[in-house]
Design a protein around this motif. Structure first.
Motif, mmCIF file in Angstrom:
data_model
loop_
_atom_site.group_PDB
_atom_site.id
_atom_site.type_symbol
_atom_site.label_atom_id
_atom_site.label_comp_id
_atom_site.label_asym_id
_atom_site.label_seq_id
_atom_site.Cartn_x
_atom_site.Cartn_y
_atom_site.Cartn_z
ATOM 1 N N VAL A 1 0.853 -1.193 0.000
ATOM 2 C CA VAL A 1 0.000 0.000 0.000
ATOM 3 C C VAL A 1 0.888 1.241 0.000
ATOM 4 C CG1 VAL A 1 -1.841 1.251 1.195
ATOM 5 C CG2 VAL A 1 -1.746 -1.254 1.323
ATOM 6 N N GLY A 2 0.503 2.239 -0.847
ATOM 7 C CA GLY A 2 1.274 3.468 -0.948
ATOM 8 C C GLY A 2 2.104 3.456 -2.219
ATOM 9 N N PHE A 3 1.640 4.194 -3.239
ATOM 10 C CA PHE A 3 2.346 4.268 -4.523
ATOM 11 C C PHE A 3 2.207 5.690 -5.074
ATOM 12 C CE2 PHE A 3 1.451 -0.238 -4.171
ATOM 13 C CZ PHE A 3 2.603 -0.836 -4.668
ATOM 14 N N PHE A 4 3.067 6.026 -5.998
ATOM 15 C CA PHE A 4 2.864 7.268 -6.742
ATOM 16 C C PHE A 4 1.629 7.127 -7.617
ATOM 17 C CE2 PHE A 4 7.583 7.395 -6.180
ATOM 18 C CZ PHE A 4 7.591 8.485 -5.335
ATOM 19 N N GLN A 5 0.943 8.250 -7.807
ATOM 20 C CA GLN A 5 -0.221 8.297 -8.689
ATOM 21 C C GLN A 5 -0.225 9.625 -9.419
ATOM 22 O OE1 GLN A 5 -3.060 6.012 -9.401
ATOM 23 N NE2 GLN A 5 -1.240 4.815 -8.901
ATOM 24 N N PRO A 6 -0.882 9.653 -10.580
ATOM 25 C CA PRO A 6 -1.017 10.932 -11.273
ATOM 26 C C PRO A 6 -1.955 11.866 -10.506
ATOM 27 C CG PRO A 6 -2.076 9.146 -12.519
ATOM 28 C CD PRO A 6 -1.491 8.529 -11.295
ATOM 29 N N LYS A 7 -1.732 13.156 -10.660
ATOM 30 C CA LYS A 7 -2.588 14.146 -9.992
ATOM 31 C C LYS A 7 -2.961 15.218 -11.014
ATOM 32 C CE LYS A 7 -1.627 15.263 -5.467
ATOM 33 N NZ LYS A 7 -0.893 16.015 -4.407
ATOM 34 N N TYR A 8 -4.235 15.608 -10.973
ATOM 35 C CA TYR A 8 -4.713 16.627 -11.914
ATOM 36 C C TYR A 8 -4.313 18.025 -11.459
ATOM 37 C CZ TYR A 8 -7.614 13.049 -14.117
ATOM 38 O OH TYR A 8 -8.038 11.933 -14.775
ATOM 39 N N LEU A 9 -4.553 18.970 -12.364
ATOM 40 C CA LEU A 9 -4.319 20.387 -12.065
ATOM 41 C C LEU A 9 -5.108 20.842 -10.847
ATOM 42 C CD1 LEU A 9 -4.533 21.969 -15.626
ATOM 43 C CD2 LEU A 9 -2.749 22.526 -13.968
ATOM 44 N N ASN A 10 -6.312 20.280 -10.702
ATOM 45 C CA ASN A 10 -7.159 20.681 -9.570
ATOM 46 C C ASN A 10 -6.792 19.932 -8.287
ATOM 47 O OD1 ASN A 10 -8.197 18.122 -9.882
ATOM 48 N ND2 ASN A 10 -10.187 18.786 -10.696
ATOM 49 N N GLN A 11 -5.671 19.261 -8.325
ATOM 50 C CA GLN A 11 -5.097 18.596 -7.160
ATOM 51 C C GLN A 11 -5.832 17.332 -6.733
ATOM 52 O OE1 GLN A 11 -2.593 20.459 -4.799
ATOM 53 N NE2 GLN A 11 -2.986 22.576 -5.335
ATOM 54 N N THR A 12 -6.781 16.866 -7.535
ATOM 55 C CA THR A 12 -7.372 15.564 -7.199
ATOM 56 C C THR A 12 -6.576 14.478 -7.923
ATOM 57 O OG1 THR A 12 -8.982 15.598 -8.988
ATOM 58 C CG2 THR A 12 -9.665 16.558 -6.887
ATOM 59 N N TRP A 13 -6.647 13.275 -7.358
ATOM 60 C CA TRP A 13 -5.862 12.172 -7.900
ATOM 61 C C TRP A 13 -6.461 11.619 -9.185
ATOM 62 C CZ3 TRP A 13 -1.228 11.533 -6.079
ATOM 63 C CH2 TRP A 13 -0.943 11.831 -4.745
ATOM 64 N N GLY A 14 -5.594 11.306 -10.097
ATOM 65 C CA GLY A 14 -5.973 10.466 -11.228
ATOM 66 C C GLY A 14 -5.653 9.019 -10.857
ATOM 67 N N TYR A 15 -5.623 8.144 -11.844
ATOM 68 C CA TYR A 15 -5.311 6.751 -11.538
ATOM 69 C C TYR A 15 -4.480 6.121 -12.655
ATOM 70 C CZ TYR A 15 -5.625 1.742 -10.886
ATOM 71 O OH TYR A 15 -5.297 0.421 -10.752
ATOM 72 N N GLN A 16 -3.442 5.436 -12.281
ATOM 73 C CA GLN A 16 -2.736 4.531 -13.190
ATOM 74 C C GLN A 16 -2.390 3.274 -12.407
ATOM 75 O OE1 GLN A 16 0.419 5.979 -15.907
ATOM 76 N NE2 GLN A 16 1.669 4.207 -15.309
ATOM 77 N N ASP A 17 -2.766 2.138 -12.953
ATOM 78 C CA ASP A 17 -2.426 0.855 -12.333
ATOM 79 C C ASP A 17 -0.916 0.815 -12.102
ATOM 80 O OD1 ASP A 17 -1.728 -1.774 -11.788
ATOM 81 O OD2 ASP A 17 -3.053 -2.629 -13.308
#
Ligand SMILES: *[C@@H]1O[C@H](CO)[C@@H](O)[C@H](O)[C@H]1NC(C)=O
Ligand SMILES: *[C@@H]1O[C@H](CO)[C@@H](O)[C@H](O)[C@H]1NC(C)=O
Ligand SMILES: *[C@@H]1O[C@H](CO)[C@@H](O)[C@H](O)[C@H]1NC(C)=O
Ligand SMILES: *[C@@H]1O[C@H](CO)[C@@H](O)[C@H](O)[C@H]1NC(C)=O
Ligand SMILES: *[C@@H]1O[C@H](CO)[C@@H](O)[C@H](O)[C@H]1NC(C)=O
Ligand SMILES: *[C@@H]1O[C@H](CO)[C@@H](O)[C@H](O)[C@H]1NC(C)=O
Ligand SMILES: *[C@@H]1O[C@H](CO)[C@@H](O)[C@H](O)[C@H]1NC(C)=O
Ligand SMILES: *[C@@H]1O[C@H](CO)[C@@H](O)[C@H](O)[C@H]1NC(C)=O
Ligand SMILES: *[C@@H]1O[C@H](CO)[C@@H](O)[C@H](O)[C@H]1NC(C)=O
Ligand SMILES: *[C@@H]1O[C@H](CO)[C@@H](O)[C@H](O)[C@H]1NC(C)=O
Ligand SMILES: *[C@@H]1O[C@H](CO)[C@@H](O)[C@H](O)[C@H]1NC(C)=O
Ligand SMILES: *[C@@H]1O[C@H](CO)[C@@H](O)[C@H](O)[C@H]1NC(C)=O
Length: 813
Positions: free
Chosen positions: A551-567
């Protein structure tokens, strides 16, 4: 025409040059060239150039095959030979590189008419006899299925090809053609060739495309022929037809997408036993310069002396490092020295051949690509050839001065594509922290790296960094960023964030060393931005629903600071779903690799990373999982550091064991022995430094210590002339004793699991006592390599007295 050389016996030729120097007799005194096999990496996508060249030489002569993987020219995968050309790159991906201006020989033409020879590259490939291959530094030989033996050697800008035609019962009239082609068939409009009727000299030029970059380049050649047989006739050819009536040709690319075959030919008077030497000068400036290069470098077509000069240069370049040969299998010596050899093939020294700007600075090309080179090749070159590294850095600075930004990749006078960060920053910092201060304008160097960090180029596909506005305001690169300042492929937001963080760390070290304290502090703070993409509750499941358990990985984040997702497993070695992971518009947020692998790319702050990932033992489990589940693949460079990062968790023994897992398992002494593109000599440097037992954390003054794969290693610094040695106690060639039990440095106990560059410059002796089990050596907090977040003066003061160099890198954060 002078008389041709009549020597064809390689045995005597080698014997002649091999016995050069033998002044002392010791463990380390032997001829190293016997352990260099240039054919390693010539099959299975290694893309290695195995031909004749000088260290960093521009002329690179080899037989080209028509393999689908002929990026380095020659391949040993069963593909036949299409010609013999003089410019190449080594180990690169992308399209095949260079291969300009191929010669091709015929013993005779059918019916003794010139149209009875075959001209187009597509029609003329000929198989060769595998057992005839000879490849050794400065020399390459092959016998074609037609019985023609071709061997070659080079000077800096000139190749010498010897064509020995088979002996025949009735006299035959051999023909040699020169094709206006390159490996990737990229020739553009209006290539030209001229042949001088009486001398047979051919000159010409063509415009071609780079293999992994933008723009185009023009190259020039000048070929002269020497034979005992006099010239019978000569002329030009277009497509499959030749004539002796025309002596000049200017040729279209044609509209069919494949350049129309064209070139010139020369035929010699009949003999039962003829041989021809072709001397091919090359230039990126002009035909005249190609001719003057050739005349200057090889005035009398003397194959022997050209080859023995090459051998001397190689011996000298290879002289700083020698290992003990006792108790090891010879294949380990070949693996080691061949890896070293490959680091010296490129970057290529094009000084004096740069048409793009006027300068008295050195000019290096085939920096292909710095995203790869910074991880091992450049740090290794800093050991074995610091003078060349200094010149490469001056060239980078001069390139920045004239083109605006440092490159992340460069080939054939063109800008190459940027893969991630502005990684020339890492190379420059690596040289800085290792004390290459002389002869480099460090103010200009600093301005160049700082510009990467501060000013966004209009086209950041080719240089610099993108998304700098977001970087400065949000402190990460957002997925689907808004960027109207500069333009590039809007992908790789995670790997770019990680790389930019490390680039800024690199800059901060130079700033610290130059007393730019505010800058040093600022870039140090920026170097923590990687943390902004760490999502503490992110899980990682296989597509079949099984939890990896972490548990705990890097993830993409949008301009609006909410998380995106990449497996997190997307684009990993075990992702078989056809993910798009390179520079495509729709590629992933991690470049050529997965979040799983990139989670370890925080080379400057492993202490913080280990804490975020749950502490040392969880960290070690993750790293084991990465390797054991084959999520990473050692055939691509981001894997390199993960082999050694156990050191930061106090488990240096596991790094040693991983290194042995990969070498020789994935790096074999055979043509198909490399796990991927050599990427210049980046894989070669990985092998060499792992086997030496000191692997760099690139752009830091840190080498991780593992036991060498050899009983002892001797290094003589080309800068200080001091000799350092690494010795082992209880070495065994079965590599059961791969765990350090204790160590001494200059006779004093040494417990740190890393060492800095002064080991190499100051003539130290490191003695490692080995055993079968992991020990407590190098495991305490105080023994770990430095991390920027925890670094105090510890780790930097334990150093022997009396250095030949000023150490600018006593940098304390
Ligand atoms: C080249 O070197 C070999 C080996 O030393 C020697 O036998 C031969 O005579 C030399 N050939 C020429 C043309 O110098
Ligand atoms: C070097 O010298 C030693 C001792 O004289 C000799 O045995 C050996 O053959 C020499 N090696 C070469 C390559 O000449
Ligand atoms: C050269 O050195 C090796 C190793 O020390 C020794 O065994 C050998 O006898 C030496 N040879 C000569 C000719 O001195
Ligand atoms: C030569 O070696 C290559 C690579 O091992 C192989 O594919 C090819 O079949 C061999 N050719 C011959 C004639 O043995
Ligand atoms: C060679 O000569 C033969 C007999 O005249 C002829 O049939 C053949 O077409 C010629 N081949 C070429 C390539 O000219
Ligand atoms: C090639 O040469 C022709 C004739 O001089 C010229 O019209 C054409 O523009 C040239 N093409 C290129 C790409 O330079
Ligand atoms: C070589 O061939 C040309 C053309 O056939 C002829 O004029 C010349 O005499 C020949 N030279 C020799 C040395 O045979
Ligand atoms: C081939 O020619 C060379 C001289 O050019 C000569 O030394 C050699 O003996 C010849 N070989 C044969 C088989 O005629
Ligand atoms: C940086 O400052 C230190 C301490 O004042 C001084 O010794 C050193 O020479 C300075 N270095 C540079 C590059 O100015
Ligand atoms: C799911 O795939 C992983 C990786 O291949 C494997 O280790 C695991 O056993 C699989 N789980 C199931 C339930 O098939
Ligand atoms: C943030 O932007 C993403 C992408 O446009 C969007 O899916 C998400 O709903 C936005 N979140 C918020 C809180 O507005
Ligand atoms: C190292 O040795 C070389 C060759 O003997 C000499 O030119 C150079 O000055 C020496 N360098 C140092 C730092 O002693």
């Amino acid at each position: 025409m002078a008389r041709a050389l009549t020597l064809w016996s390689l045995g005597s030729l080698l014997g002649h040059v091999v016995s050069a120097s033998n002044t002392t007799n010791s463990t380390f005194d032997y001829d190293v060239l016997q352990y260099i096999d240039p054919l390693i990496g010539t099959a299975n996508g290694g893309d290695v150039f195995p031909g004749a060249t000088l260290p960093n030489g521009m002329a690179k002569a080899v037989a080209d095959t028509n393999s689908g993987s002929n990026q380095g020219g020659f391949t040993l995968d069963g593909s036949p030979i299409t010609g013999f050309s003089s410019m190449h790159d080594s180990g690169t991906g992308g399209d095949p590189s260079l291969g300009n201006f191929a010669l091709f020989p015929y013993t005779s033409c059918v019916n003794d008419t010139i149209d009875g020879c075959t001209y187009p590259k597509l029609s003329r490939p000929v198989a060769f006899d595998n057992t005839s291959l000879v490849a050794t530094p400065g020399y390459f030989a092959v016998t074609l299925g037609t019985g023609i033996k071709v061997d070659m050697t080079t000077a800096q800008h000139t190749s010498l090809f010897r064509f020995q035609f088979p002996t025949t019962d009735s006299p035959e009239s051999p023909l040699i053609l020169m094709d206006l082609t390159d490996l990737s068939n990229s020739r553009q409009d209006n290539a030209t060739i001229d042949v001088d009727e009486s001398s047979g000299r051919m000159t010409g030029s063509g415009r071609f495309l780079p293999s992994f970059g933008s723009g185009d380049y023009t190259s020039y050649f000048c070929a002269d022929f020497q034979s005992a047989s006099s010239i019978r006739d000569n002329g030009i050819f277009v497509n499959s037809r030749a004539t002796s009536e025309a002596k000049s040709l200017r040729i279209s690319r044609s509209i069919n997408g494949y350049p129309l075959p064209g070139g010139a030919w020369i035929r010699f008077n009949a003999s039962t036993n003829s041989s021809v030497i072709a001397r091919v000068g090359i230039s990126l400036i002009s035909e005249n310069q190609a001719c003057s290069n050739a005349e200057k470098e090889i005035p009398s077509f003397d194959f022997n002396s050209t080859y023995s000069a090459a051998v001397s240069i190689w011996r000298e370049k290879l002289s700083p490092i020698r290992v003990s040969r006792s108790a090891v299998n010879e294949s380990f010596l070949t693996n080691f020295y061949s890896g070293i050899y490959r680091t010296m093939i490129q970057p290529q020294d094009y000084t004096g051949e740069n048409p793009l700007w006027e300068s008295s600075e050195p000019y290096f090309d085939s920096l292909y690509c710095i995203w790869d080179l910074f991880r091992s090749q450049m740090p290794f070159m800093t050991l074995i050839d610091p003078a060349t590294v200094t010149r490469v850095i001056r060239s980078l600075i001069d390139t920045q001065k004239h083109l605006g930004w440092l490159p992340d990749c460069r080939m054939s006078l063109c800008k190459g594509y940027t893969q991630g960060g502005s990684n020339a920053d890492n190379i420059i910092a690596d040289a800085y922290v290792k004390g290459l201060l002389d002869d480099i304008d460090w103010d200009a160097a600093y301005a160049a790296v700082q510009k990467d960090a501060e000013v966004e180029p209009y086209d950041w596909s080719n240089e610099g960094r993108g998304g700098l506005a977001s970087w400065k305001s949000l402190n990460y690169i957002p997925v689907q960023d808004l960027d109207y300042v500069g333009f590039g492929t809007m992908t790789r937001s995670i790997s770019r964030t990680l790389e930019y963080s490390y680039n800024d760390f690199a800059i901060s070290q130079i700033a610290r060393g130059m007393n730019k304290t505010a800058d040093a502090e600022k870039y140090k703070q920026n170097s923590a931005f990687w943390q902004n993409l760490f999502k503490p509750d992110q899980t990682s499941y296989y597509t079949n629903g099984t939890d990896t358990g972490f548990v705990g990985f890097f993830q993409p984040k949008y301009l609006n600071q909410t998380w995106g997702y990449q497996d997190p497993l997307m684009c990993s070695n075990i992702d078989t779903s056809g993910s798009i992971c390179s520079l495509q518009n729709d590629a992933a947020e991690t470049f050529e690799s997965s979040i799983w692998e990139y989670q370890f790319f925080v080379p400057h702050d492993m202490a913080s990373l280990i804490t975020l990932l749950g502490g040392p033992s969880t960290f070690v489990k993750r790293l084991d999982y990465l390797h054991d589940e084959q999520i990473t693949y050692i055939g691509n460079e981001p894997a390199f550091l993960t082999v050694f990062q156990y050191h930061y968790a106090g488990r240096p023994g596991k790094s040693a064991s991983r290194a042995h897992y990969y070498i020789p398992g994935y790096f074999q002494v055979s043509p198909d022995g490399l796990p991927g593109n050599d990427d210049s000599g980046t894989m070669g440097a990985f092998v060499a430094m792992s086997m030496m037992g000191l692997f760099p954390n690139p752009a830091q003054n840190v080498y991780f210590i593992i036991p060498p794969f050899l009983e002892s290693v001797q290094y003589k610094s080309p800068l200080t002339n001091r000799t350092s040695t690494i010795k082992t106690v209880n070495f065994d060639a079965d590599y059961k004793n791969i765990y350090i039990q204790s160590a001494t440095l200059n006779g004093q106990p040494y417990t740190k699991n890393w060492i800095d560059h002064s080991f190499f410059t100051d003539g130290m002796e490191l003695v490692l006592t080995l055993g079968r089990n992991e020990s407590t050596w190098g495991t305490r907090d105080a023994d770990l390599p430095p991390s920027v977040s925890t670094q105090s003066t510890s780790g930097l003061e334990q150093r022997s007295a009396g250095s030949g160099l000023v150490h600018p890198y006593n940098v304390v954060f």
